[in-house]
Design an enzyme around this catalytic site. Structure first.
Site, short mmCIF file in Angstrom:
data_model
loop_
_atom_site.label_atom_id
_atom_site.label_comp_id
_atom_site.label_asym_id
_atom_site.label_seq_id
_atom_site.Cartn_x
_atom_site.Cartn_y
_atom_site.Cartn_z
N SER A 140 10.95 26.96 -29.22
CA SER A 140 9.79 27.68 -28.69
C SER A 140 8.94 26.89 -27.70
CB SER A 140 8.89 28.14 -29.85
OG SER A 140 9.39 29.34 -30.40
N LYS A 143 8.31 28.28 -24.23
CA LYS A 143 7.22 29.19 -23.90
C LYS A 143 6.21 28.56 -22.94
CE LYS A 143 7.25 32.06 -28.12
NZ LYS A 143 8.31 31.49 -28.95
N SER A 320 2.92 31.49 -31.15
CA SER A 320 4.34 31.44 -30.82
C SER A 320 4.93 32.85 -30.85
CB SER A 320 5.11 30.52 -31.78
OG SER A 320 6.37 30.17 -31.23
#
Length: 482
Positions: A140, A143, A320
């Site tokens: 993640s 991102k 997230s």
């Protein structure tokens, strides 16, 4: 007036206003009353020009308007104090950082491959690195790249429209999805301002009644995005179908983040909810909504606007949020003249980061969320992105920093580096977790008051809990080393 560097503002704010800002962020999230708003309002008060939006939800599709701001209250951390702090700041010792980080990086809990980068955001000086150009699966933390690309393409004030237009025939209307990930069917938005299906129905009903239309057939247009709607990982509670028309991320309950089984067809369910809202407002809707294409050039009967892009970025990073991430990747593609698909988004994100002057060699942005293992990034790229977001010449990227979870307080770092940890409240970082993959990338204020950007990527970790603790030790070491 001399330019106040963003890294200075963030550093001093983190130390002097920690208790106040953390309380606000924990209560409402950074997109409502967190660091970004505080930074903007304080800068406006120094310049005596105002600039904060004090009107809350503007409503009715109206863009927020600037309003005068009160004079600065915390004079001790105004520009003069910052200049004094800058003058007394000592350069970091990269040797000390290396002495502290190398033994921690060797922890077997961090797997068989581990890479690292630490950068002084003010000078761009590399303070520590280990394998900074080795492509790794970032999970993640990708991102951060999605956020920077979207902000670069569209700007933090951009809002995404959801509209209702006349259909192709008499008595037909079409609900047109613009790809707003903040669109909600709830009467009160559960996560701050955003597109409101309720307000859109009220405005559409009023327009229909004014035109003498009492009954309609409802179509819905979700054709803005192309390619597969399902993520390559398959049906998964961490993400809904990726569609340009979805209310509340296709969640069937009151949750606003985290894994939950989603509705089978978010666009159809959104249209059905909209039809029910129209009926509640005295408009007869015949039959079940059906897919339809809005006529080219049709003027909207009603419009609702998303949370500004900066707020969407902050929400995505703090929680997230995979759904927001995939939508923002496609919005970046559309703004770049690419198809709003996985492939188009990959090309657009790569091009945007390259245009920012970042080294994307070896990187791959196969998705916007980091759920896929095909994604690749380097610690040099991630740390460089964070340093770029701190650049005073790049204010449009600031939400990349302000949306990062705060260690021990918010988002995915709420339960990490808590209590007496030297990182508590000072480390802001994006986490990343897949099976065998753990990562952490963010910023920290060091003892001399400087903002440092760091990134740590690992592979083949044997235990996720132990790996997270190892990464937290690394972040804490950067926080206390000088």
């Amino acid at each position: 007036m001399p330019l106040v560097k963003t890294w200075q503002l963030i550093a001093v704010s983190a130390v002097a206003g920690l208790a106040l800002s953390v309380a606000a962020v924990a209560a409402a999230g950074p997109w409502d009353s967190g660091q970004r708003k505080a930074e903007r309002d304080r800068a406006a008060s120094w310049g005596l020009t105002g600039g904060a939006d004090h009107d809350g939800d503007a409503g009715g599709g109206r863009e927020p308007q600037a309003a005068p701001s009160a004079p600065g209250v915390l004079s001790a951390i105004g520009p003069a104090a910052l200049r004094k702090a800058d003058a007394g700041a000592a350069p970091a010792g990269s040797g000390r950082l290396a002495d502290v980080l190398r033994p921690l990086l060797a922890d077997p809990a961090l797997g068989t491959v581990r890479t690292a980068s630490v950068i002084d955001t003010a000078t761009g000086q590399v303070l520590f690195e280990s394998g900074p150009r080795e492509p790794m699966t970032p999970a993640s933390t990708i991102k951060i790249a999605t956020a920077a690309a979207a902000l670069s393409a569209l700007g933090p004030e951009h809002r995404i429209r959801t509209t209702v237009t006349p259909g192709a025939g008499p008595g037909e209307i079409v609900l047109v999805g613009g790809g707003d990930p903040s669109l909600t069917a709830k009467k009160k938005s559960p996560a701050g301002s955003g597109g409101s299906l309720v307000a859109l129905a009220a405005d559409a009903a009023q327009a229909l009644k004014a035109a003498g239309t009492a009954a309609v057939r409802l179509g819905y247009d979700d054709t803005l995005f192309t390619g597969p709607a399902r993520h390559p990982i398959g049906d998964n509670p961490n993400i809904a179908l990726i569609t340009s028309l979805a209310a509340d991320e296709g969640r069937p309950d009151d949750s606003t983040s985290g894994p939950v089984e989603r509705v089978e067809d978010p666009a159809l369910e959104t249209a059905r909810t909209f039809a029910a809202l129209l009926r509640e407002r005295g408009v007869t809707v015949t039959g079940d909504p059906a897919r339809a294409k809005a006529p080219a050039g049709a003027q909207p009967l009603a419009t609702t606007l998303s949370t500004p892009l900066g707020g969407l970025v902050e929400r995505m990073l703090t929680n997230s949020d995979n759904d927001i991430a995939e939508v923002l990747a496609r919005q970046t593609a559309l703004a770049s003249g690419q198809p709003a698909s996985f492939e188009g988004a990959e090309r657009a994100v790569t091009d945007r980061l390259t245009a920012l002057g970042l080294d994307t060699a070896g990187a791959r942005f196969a998705d916007g969320s980091g759920l896929g293992r095909a994604d690749k990034a380097t610690t040099g790229l991630l740390a460089g992105l964070l340093a770029k977001a701190a650049d005073p010449q790049r204010p449009e990227l600031r939400p990349v920093l302000t949306g990062l979870p705060v260690a021990g307080f918010t988002g995915t770092l709420r339960s990490r580096n808590v209590g007496t940890s030297p990182a508590a409240g000072l480390v802001r970082a994006k986490t990343g977790t897949l099976s065998g993959v753990n990562s952490l990338a963010g910023t920290v204020v060091d003892p001399s008051g400087r903002l440092l950007a760091f990134a740590f990527l690992t592979a083949n970790t044997p235990d996720p809990g132990a790996a997270e603790k190892g990464l937290d030790k690394l972040a804490a070491a950067v926080a206390r080393a000088s």
